[in-house]
Design a protein around this motif. Structure first.
Motif, mmCIF file in Angstrom:
data_model
loop_
_atom_site.group_PDB
_atom_site.id
_atom_site.type_symbol
_atom_site.label_atom_id
_atom_site.label_comp_id
_atom_site.label_asym_id
_atom_site.label_seq_id
_atom_site.Cartn_x
_atom_site.Cartn_y
_atom_site.Cartn_z
ATOM 1 N N SER A 288 6.460 9.158 10.545
ATOM 2 C CA SER A 288 7.649 10.124 10.522
ATOM 3 C C SER A 288 8.654 9.782 11.654
ATOM 4 N N ASN A 289 9.846 10.647 11.486
ATOM 5 C CA ASN A 289 10.977 10.384 12.564
ATOM 6 C C ASN A 289 10.413 10.921 13.920
ATOM 7 N N ARG A 290 9.538 12.171 13.795
ATOM 8 C CA ARG A 290 8.736 12.497 14.960
ATOM 9 C C ARG A 290 7.584 12.066 14.900
ATOM 10 N N PRO A 291 7.060 10.881 15.168
ATOM 11 C CA PRO A 291 5.478 10.512 14.982
ATOM 12 C C PRO A 291 4.779 11.188 15.831
ATOM 13 N N THR A 292 3.337 11.235 15.475
ATOM 14 C CA THR A 292 2.281 11.770 16.166
ATOM 15 C C THR A 292 1.408 10.507 16.372
ATOM 16 N N GLN B 182 -3.811 11.513 3.749
ATOM 17 C CA GLN B 182 -2.696 10.960 3.515
ATOM 18 C C GLN B 182 -1.314 11.456 4.407
ATOM 19 N N ARG B 183 -1.349 12.784 4.627
ATOM 20 C CA ARG B 183 -0.626 13.432 5.213
ATOM 21 C C ARG B 183 -0.525 13.072 6.732
ATOM 22 N N SER B 184 -1.766 12.670 7.334
ATOM 23 C CA SER B 184 -1.850 12.177 8.446
ATOM 24 C C SER B 184 -1.068 10.748 8.593
ATOM 25 N N VAL B 185 -1.334 9.856 7.676
ATOM 26 C CA VAL B 185 -0.586 8.546 7.838
ATOM 27 C C VAL B 185 0.838 8.976 7.642
ATOM 28 N N ALA B 186 1.312 9.918 6.799
ATOM 29 C CA ALA B 186 2.779 10.310 7.030
ATOM 30 C C ALA B 186 3.237 10.662 8.120
ATOM 31 N N ARG B 187 2.465 11.694 8.885
ATOM 32 C CA ARG B 187 2.972 11.917 10.267
ATOM 33 C C ARG B 187 3.129 10.782 11.320
ATOM 34 N N TRP B 188 2.175 9.858 11.064
ATOM 35 C CA TRP B 188 2.247 8.474 11.967
ATOM 36 C C TRP B 188 3.211 7.832 11.847
ATOM 37 N N LEU C 165 0.772 -0.995 -0.107
ATOM 38 C CA LEU C 165 0.245 0.059 0.076
ATOM 39 C C LEU C 165 1.021 1.272 -0.112
ATOM 40 N N SER C 166 0.524 2.203 -0.992
ATOM 41 C CA SER C 166 1.185 3.574 -0.613
ATOM 42 C C SER C 166 0.527 4.318 0.150
ATOM 43 N N LEU C 167 1.087 5.587 0.562
ATOM 44 C CA LEU C 167 0.374 6.334 1.566
ATOM 45 C C LEU C 167 -1.113 6.629 1.050
ATOM 46 N N ASN C 168 -1.113 6.820 -0.111
ATOM 47 C CA ASN C 168 -2.457 7.291 -0.895
ATOM 48 C C ASN C 168 -3.499 5.992 -0.634
ATOM 49 N N ASP C 169 -2.996 4.647 -0.736
ATOM 50 C CA ASP C 169 -3.721 3.729 -0.845
ATOM 51 C C ASP C 169 -4.165 3.525 0.480
ATOM 52 N N LEU C 170 -3.486 3.796 1.443
ATOM 53 C CA LEU C 170 -4.119 3.582 2.884
ATOM 54 C C LEU C 170 -5.000 4.615 3.315
ATOM 55 N N ALA C 171 -4.664 5.805 2.949
ATOM 56 C CA ALA C 171 -5.824 6.938 2.923
ATOM 57 C C ALA C 171 -7.104 6.488 2.534
ATOM 58 N N ARG C 172 -7.234 6.045 1.322
ATOM 59 C CA ARG C 172 -8.219 5.628 0.352
ATOM 60 C C ARG C 172 -8.849 4.413 1.382
#
Length: 444
Positions: free
Chosen positions: A56-60, A48-54, A20-27
């Protein structure tokens, strides 16, 4: 790498392992929200931006809504099968949340919410078997000589997982989740399982049959429950450690206490539980057996015997428990409930009320909600004895919801018994309100 970074890496690994890409998971998250009739998520780009933040190196941390949606996505394999047990993507996802800093209670609630959704959809019959275990189990059922430790451990984990959902998922659904593991144990024990693995498989069968008997009783099939207890007793008798026999006897004693008039049958089972627990390795099981013995004595009006048994239960509860094979079978919160019952029948109702209140406060985990409802009904009985019937009715309103959410028979029985004690005030408006609540929710 710190825990949060490890959690973020785990979330990314779960996603990429499925291709899954970031976009795939967002969908996928947006589609899951639509299936649940949840409010629409933001745009795919925003998700997709939320998924990327989770990741990331400094995850939310995903918020509670996204936690549920992610859980439902990872509760199904890429092939569409439900998989919730050890080794599944869902189990790995929950581990990732823990690494990101989510609390154990919230993770337990999330797990229960996902199990509910799965059973709402009519799936999950083999959900608690690890993915690799399912294939190994099929092979072993065809030829029991191929049973290995992966199969026995997988079946044990599946039974434990179902047991952990008591209080969170209706009993009738838990029966469906448990039945494949129990039937597998039954078939394998009838075949030529490798001798070194027989005790472990038999121990799993004891746990499965005891839990199945309790669930069957809760769903009002006493004949089937007795047959399952007979199976569990027979299998437990063949094990080296008597504490497992004690556990079966206590579970059987409790359903006997609630389903039969008189105390003779329950007392015989409890006395047998105490006898076997004394020579067993679990101090916690021994404490529970003494506590149940105290309750039976108190219900018979035998104050001295009740206090003696309570003293033994307290001694074992406070003892050193490191290495106990059944560490979660009894706790101080449970003991307070038994102390309250003894005070209710052969002591001071005010003391009983206070002990019930402390017990209910301690029984806060999802797994303990059925026991908490039972304790609350006993607390209501204490309120009646203290001359506070309206306050008792307020407590019983709280218990109605817990009884309805699980479909449990025992909380419903306790509620009806407590309601009978309120008959002198049956024409009061607050008593009529309680009757209406019971009729609306429980049909009685």
């Amino acid at each position: 790498m710190d825990d949060k970074a490890t959690g973020a890496v785990t979330l990314k690994r779960l996603r990429t392992r499925r291709g899954l890409s970031l976009n795939d998971l967002a969908r996928a998250l947006s589609e899951t929200a639509r299936e649940l009739a949840h409010p629409h998520l933001p745009s795919t780009a925003s998700v997709q931006r939320s998924v990327a933040r989770w990741e990331s190196n400094r995850p939310t941390m995903p918020d509670e809504r996204y936690q549920l949606l992610l859980g439902l996505v990872y509760a199904r394999t890429p092939a569409g099968q439900t998989a919730l047990g050890a080794g599944s993507d869902f189990a790995e996802y929950l581990d990732a949340l823990g690494l990101l800093g989510e609390g154990e209670r919230r993770i337990a609630e999330l797990r229960s919410a996902v199990v509910r959704r799965v059973t709402d959809a009519g799936g999950g019959m083999l959900a608690f078997l690890a993915p690799g275990t399912q294939a190994a189990l099929v092979h072993a059922l065809a030829d029991p000589t191929h049973v290995d430790e992966r199969v026995t451990a997988g079946l044990g984990a599946a039974v434990s997982d179902v047991d952990q959902q008591v209080g969170s998922v209706p009993f009738v659904r838990l029966q469906l989740l448990l039945s494949p593991a129990l039937e597998a144990c039954r078939q394998l024990l009838a075949g030529p399982v490798p001798v070194p693995l027989v005790p472990e498989l038999r121990a799993v069968a004891v746990s499965a049959a005891t839990l199945a008997a309790r669930l069957t009783f809760e769903t009002r099939d006493d004949t089937a429950a007795r047959a399952l207890y007979a199976d569990a007793t027979r299998w437990a008798a063949a094990l080296a450690d008597p504490w497992r026999q004690a556990g079966v006897h206590m579970s059987h004693a409790l359903v006997t206490l609630y389903s039969q008039d008189g105390l003779d049958g329950a007392r015989r089972l409890v006395d047998e539980a105490v006898r076997t627990a004394r020579s067993g390795a679990s101090v916690r099981v021994r404490a529970r057996a003494h506590a149940l013995q105290a309750e039976i004595a108190a219900r018979e009006g035998l104050e001295r015997q009740a206090q003696t048994a309570l003293g033994l239960a307290a001694y074992d509860t406070e003892a050193h428990h490191k290495g106990d094979p059944s560490p979660s079978s009894f706790s101080l919160g449970h003991l307070r409930g038994f102390e309250g019952v003894c005070e209710l029948y052969v002591g001071d109702p005010q003391s009983a009320h206070d002990r019930f209140a402390r017990s209910a406060a301690a029984l806060s985990a999802p797994r303990e909600q059925v026991q908490r409802a039972i304790v609350r009904t006993d607390q209501a009985l204490a309120r009646i004895k203290l001359g506070e019937p309206r306050a008792a009715a307020d407590l019983l309103h709280e218990c109605v919801g817990a009884a309805a959410s699980t479909g449990g028979r025992v909380p419903a029985i306790r509620l009806r018994r407590a309601r009978r004690e309120l008959r002198p005030w049956r024409r009061e408006e607050w008593a009529v309100d309680l009757d209406d609540h019971l009729m609306d929710v429980l049909g009685s």
